[in-house]
Structure formats: structure tokens, C-alpha cells
Scaffold this motif. Structure first.
Motif, PDB file in Angstrom:
ATOM      1  N   CYS A 256      56.003 -27.485  80.721  1.00 16.14           N
ATOM      2  CA  CYS A 256      56.369 -28.512  79.724  1.00 16.14           C
ATOM      3  C   CYS A 256      56.951 -30.147  80.230  1.00 16.14           C
ATOM      4  CB  CYS A 256      58.027 -27.879  79.323  1.00 16.14           C
ATOM      5  SG  CYS A 256      59.127 -29.208  78.676  1.00 16.14           S
TER       6      CYS A 256
ATOM      7  N   VAL B 288      59.235 -32.467  81.904  1.00 14.08           N
ATOM      8  CA  VAL B 288      60.465 -32.376  80.204  1.00 14.08           C
ATOM      9  C   VAL B 288      60.977 -33.669  80.095  1.00 14.08           C
ATOM     10  CG1 VAL B 288      61.371 -30.867  81.934  1.00 14.08           C
ATOM     11  CG2 VAL B 288      61.915 -32.167  82.546  1.00 14.08           C
TER      12      VAL B 288
ATOM     13  N   ARG C  15      59.352 -35.852  75.840  1.00 15.09           N
ATOM     14  CA  ARG C  15      60.905 -35.163  73.991  1.00 15.09           C
ATOM     15  C   ARG C  15      60.361 -34.087  73.195  1.00 15.09           C
ATOM     16  NH1 ARG C  15      62.829 -40.134  71.808  1.00 15.09           N
ATOM     17  NH2 ARG C  15      61.326 -40.619  70.638  1.00 15.09           N
TER      18      ARG C  15
ATOM     19  N   GLN D 213      57.312 -32.284  74.132  1.00 20.96           N
ATOM     20  CA  GLN D 213      57.166 -31.437  75.387  1.00 20.96           C
ATOM     21  C   GLN D 213      57.851 -30.057  74.611  1.00 20.96           C
ATOM     22  OE1 GLN D 213      54.701 -30.957  78.060  1.00 20.96           O
ATOM     23  NE2 GLN D 213      53.691 -32.893  77.656  1.00 20.96           N
ATOM     24  N   THR D 214      59.301 -31.091  74.896  1.00 21.75           N
ATOM     25  CA  THR D 214      61.075 -30.408  75.056  1.00 21.75           C
ATOM     26  C   THR D 214      61.167 -29.792  73.817  1.00 21.75           C
ATOM     27  OG1 THR D 214      61.724 -31.699  77.218  1.00 21.75           O
ATOM     28  CG2 THR D 214      63.002 -30.580  75.962  1.00 21.75           C
ATOM     29  N   GLU D 215      60.598 -30.655  72.609  1.00 24.17           N
ATOM     30  CA  GLU D 215      61.165 -30.008  71.688  1.00 24.17           C
ATOM     31  C   GLU D 215      60.206 -28.616  70.950  1.00 24.17           C
ATOM     32  OE1 GLU D 215      61.056 -33.352  68.647  1.00 24.17           O
ATOM     33  OE2 GLU D 215      63.449 -34.375  69.920  1.00 24.17           O
TER      34      GLU D 215
ATOM     35  N   ASN E  63      68.758 -26.645  81.961  1.00 25.43           N
ATOM     36  CA  ASN E  63      68.077 -27.315  82.128  1.00 25.43           C
ATOM     37  C   ASN E  63      68.060 -27.276  84.004  1.00 25.43           C
ATOM     38  OD1 ASN E  63      67.632 -28.168  79.618  1.00 25.43           O
ATOM     39  ND2 ASN E  63      69.370 -27.888  79.638  1.00 25.43           N
TER      40      ASN E  63
ATOM     41  N   GLY F  15      64.929 -35.759  81.580  1.00 20.95           N
ATOM     42  CA  GLY F  15      64.634 -34.582  80.966  1.00 20.95           C
ATOM     43  C   GLY F  15      65.738 -33.389  80.412  1.00 20.95           C
TER      44      GLY F  15
ATOM     45  N   ASN G  99      66.739 -34.788  77.189  1.00 21.75           N
ATOM     46  CA  ASN G  99      66.188 -34.106  76.230  1.00 21.75           C
ATOM     47  C   ASN G  99      66.475 -32.130  75.292  1.00 21.75           C
ATOM     48  OD1 ASN G  99      64.960 -36.479  75.903  1.00 21.75           O
ATOM     49  ND2 ASN G  99      62.977 -36.338  77.420  1.00 21.75           N
ATOM     50  N   GLY G 100      66.641 -32.123  76.960  1.00 23.81           N
ATOM     51  CA  GLY G 100      66.479 -30.331  76.487  1.00 23.81           C
ATOM     52  C   GLY G 100      67.786 -29.878  75.941  1.00 23.81           C
TER      53      GLY G 100
ATOM     54  N   GLU H  32      67.838 -28.240  72.094  1.00 20.72           N
ATOM     55  CA  GLU H  32      68.245 -26.341  72.116  1.00 20.72           C
ATOM     56  C   GLU H  32      69.676 -26.725  71.477  1.00 20.72           C
ATOM     57  OE1 GLU H  32      67.556 -26.150  76.949  1.00 20.72           O
ATOM     58  OE2 GLU H  32      69.263 -27.350  76.152  1.00 20.72           O
TER      59      GLU H  32
END
Length: 81
Positions: free
Chosen positions: A3, A5, A8, A10-12, A26, A55, A58-59, A63
Motif C-alpha cells: 500500500c 500510504v 488515501r 489505497q489506504t482505505e 502505522n 501517510g 490517511n491510515g 482505521e
């Protein structure tokens, strides 16, 4: 699963891929090449900020959203922060 980071979406997607989320760490980060500040290009500095700061943001957003959907975690933290 890999991913980026900084992205956004890809993180989701990474959070959704595993279903339930009970804990998160993270742990993505990069450094500049070690050159003196005056020799470091802006693009390199912005890349560090994108991974190390954006990153994590976004994580955490992905989460926390998942945890709230599950009814887990400290809901007051999610609302007040």
C-alpha cells in the motif's frame, strides 16, 4: 498486501481488505538522503512529509472509520479529536 500510504484510496482499500480491525500500527516512514538542508531539494522534503505525515493521517482516518463502523474503540476520541 502493499500500500502506498500517500494514496488515501489505497489506504482505505487495505483496511477494507481484511474485514474487522481491532488494532492498528502505522509504521511507514522515509528519510531524506542525509544531504545538508541547503542541498536538499524541495521535492525530496515534500516526499518525506507525504509518507511520514500524510501517510499516518490517511491510515488513521481509514482505521478509525472502520472501528467506528464496528462499534469498537473509544468513540469519544473519534468524535472529539
Amino acid at each position: 498486501m502493499t500500500c502506498d500510504v500517500r494514496d488515501r484510496n489505497q489506504t482505505e482499500q487495505a483496511v477494507r481488505a481484511y474485514g474487522r480491525l481491532d488494532a492498528a500500527l502505522n509504521n511507514a516512514g522515509i528519510n531524506c538522503d542525509g544531504a545538508p538542508m541547503l542541498e536538499t531539494e524541495y521535492e525530496e522534503f515534500y516526499s518525506v512529509l507525504d509518507v511520514n505525515l500524510r501517510g499516518v493521517w490517511n491510515g488513521m482516518k481509514a482505521e478509525l472509520r472502520r472501528m467506528m463502523e464496528q462499534g469498537s474503540g473509544d468513540r469519544q476520541l473519534f468524535v472529539d479529536w
